[in-house]
Design a protein around this motif. Sequence first.
Motif, PDB file in Angstrom:
ATOM      1  N   MET A  22      59.031  48.406   5.721  1.00  0.00           N
ATOM      2  CA  MET A  22      57.855  48.981   6.379  1.00  0.00           C
ATOM      3  C   MET A  22      57.111  49.923   5.448  1.00  0.00           C
ATOM      4  O   MET A  22      55.878  49.955   5.427  1.00  0.00           O
ATOM      5  N   LYS A  78      49.151  48.853   1.540  1.00  0.00           N
ATOM      6  CA  LYS A  78      47.870  48.549   2.202  1.00  0.00           C
ATOM      7  C   LYS A  78      47.020  49.809   2.288  1.00  0.00           C
ATOM      8  O   LYS A  78      45.820  49.793   2.004  1.00  0.00           O
ATOM      9  N   ILE A 118      60.351  41.951   8.693  1.00  0.00           N
ATOM     10  CA  ILE A 118      60.320  42.930   9.790  1.00  0.00           C
ATOM     11  C   ILE A 118      60.361  42.219  11.132  1.00  0.00           C
ATOM     12  O   ILE A 118      61.088  42.637  12.057  1.00  0.00           O
ATOM     13  N   ALA A 119      59.604  41.131  11.264  1.00  0.00           N
ATOM     14  CA  ALA A 119      59.583  40.379  12.522  1.00  0.00           C
ATOM     15  C   ALA A 119      60.972  39.863  12.869  1.00  0.00           C
ATOM     16  O   ALA A 119      61.404  39.901  14.038  1.00  0.00           O
ATOM     17  N   LEU A 154      55.108  47.786   2.952  1.00  0.00           N
ATOM     18  CA  LEU A 154      54.046  47.064   3.650  1.00  0.00           C
ATOM     19  C   LEU A 154      52.880  47.989   3.981  1.00  0.00           C
ATOM     20  O   LEU A 154      51.719  47.699   3.650  1.00  0.00           O
ATOM     21  N   GLN A 155      53.165  49.103   4.624  1.00  0.00           N
ATOM     22  CA  GLN A 155      52.102  49.973   5.106  1.00  0.00           C
ATOM     23  C   GLN A 155      51.499  50.826   4.000  1.00  0.00           C
ATOM     24  O   GLN A 155      50.277  51.014   3.931  1.00  0.00           O
ATOM     25  N   SER A 188      53.154  41.100   1.090  1.00  0.00           N
ATOM     26  CA  SER A 188      53.027  41.667   2.433  1.00  0.00           C
ATOM     27  C   SER A 188      53.328  40.624   3.506  1.00  0.00           C
ATOM     28  O   SER A 188      53.880  40.946   4.568  1.00  0.00           O
ATOM     29  N   GLU A 189      52.967  39.375   3.236  1.00  0.00           N
ATOM     30  CA  GLU A 189      53.229  38.311   4.211  1.00  0.00           C
ATOM     31  C   GLU A 189      54.732  38.119   4.417  1.00  0.00           C
ATOM     32  O   GLU A 189      55.212  37.976   5.552  1.00  0.00           O
ATOM     33  N   ARG A 221      56.222  41.139   6.346  1.00  0.00           N
ATOM     34  CA  ARG A 221      55.981  41.070   7.788  1.00  0.00           C
ATOM     35  C   ARG A 221      56.987  40.139   8.470  1.00  0.00           C
ATOM     36  O   ARG A 221      57.461  40.424   9.583  1.00  0.00           O
ATOM     37  N   GLU A 222      57.324  39.052   7.791  1.00  0.00           N
ATOM     38  CA  GLU A 222      58.292  38.126   8.381  1.00  0.00           C
ATOM     39  C   GLU A 222      59.691  38.749   8.415  1.00  0.00           C
ATOM     40  O   GLU A 222      60.429  38.567   9.389  1.00  0.00           O
TER      41      GLU A 222
END
Length: 388
Positions: free
Chosen positions: A319, A326, A374-375, A322-323, A367-368, A371-372
């Motif tokens: 996280m 960005k 984290i998901a 990712l954050q 980042s893609e 996100r996966e």
Amino acid sequence: MSKLYFTEEHDLFRESLRDFLKKEVVPHIEKWEETGQIERFIWKKFGDMGYFGLATPEAYGGLDLDLFYTVILLEEMQRINSGGFSAAIWAHAYLAMTHLNKEGNHEQKEKYLTPSALGDKIGCLCITEPFGGSDVAGMRTTAVKKGDTYVINGSKTFITNGVYSDYLIVAAKTKPELGNKGISIFVMDRDTKGISATKLDKLGWRASDTGEIAFDNVEIPAENLMGEENQGFPYIMQHFALERLIMGINAHARAEYALEYAKQYMSERTAFGRTIDKFQALRHTYADCETQMEICKQFNYYVAKRLDMGDYVVKEATMSKLQSTKMADDVIYQCLQFLGGYGYMEEYPLARMSRDSRLGPIGGGTSEILREIIAKMVIDDKDYKPAT
């Protein structure tokens, strides 16, 4: 600095490090950005100052300090505005040296870790391949056991310090039929027969040597295996948490520096009879940027504290990267806008910073992919476990 995380000793370390960087590094940055090669003398000076050994045990030339000394090192290096120089330093100290420290045996540590801490040897970590970046399990490089040796064949790409380093930490498949359960980690010298490197031309991070490396029947002693055979994947995954947190910290630090620079510029630049920091549209945009940066910064400190305590923070570190990356791209984009036409000029720092920052959402896991990951953890209840 926040007293929640930083002591007086931390603050003194920050002051001395900032002075060191200003005197010893900044005068050479433009040259290194132009040539794409960081001169060896500065590596030795970093080693002599102990900066490579902050997280390394004292038995191997390090200082064995808490993680917030590393946080300070990362933050201060962003202030000199050379993403390439910063990347070369932390890729050596926290990618190559981390694997040596965690998976290396005593002999490997004496041969590679101690001179790494002292600045006498430079390392690189070779995982990413031309046919697959974030898909670590899909790597094609192989290591075939042959008597008391391994024979390595394959290629790696986007490797920081991939051209001028002295040794390589290499991931290869020892049992390809097992997929990610058949990966092992090796250490090898740069001058080993069959290793060749090609320097890559990049948008940013121009001071660092990013290389594509080929392994053509490279024969190394079996004792160059690090850790256990076929345990490379969990080793790699475990250290990704630190790498991603590092990139998150780098991101909030460069955004903070961009904001400091933009604020100073806005306080001096006049338009329509007043400095532009008095225009509400710019003030409120700046306030938004400062808020986004501070939220990421405080979260990164929290994750660093937990990691320093021994917690397995794969979700939080993912996280963070990712954050924060960005946020840094968004904030630096806006800071360049604050400077207007001057922001687009190479003599001002925002042009280089914009290029360097763009790698944030790409390197160390796009980042893609993040996100996966984290998901999977928050939706599918996937539970990643540390290597045993």
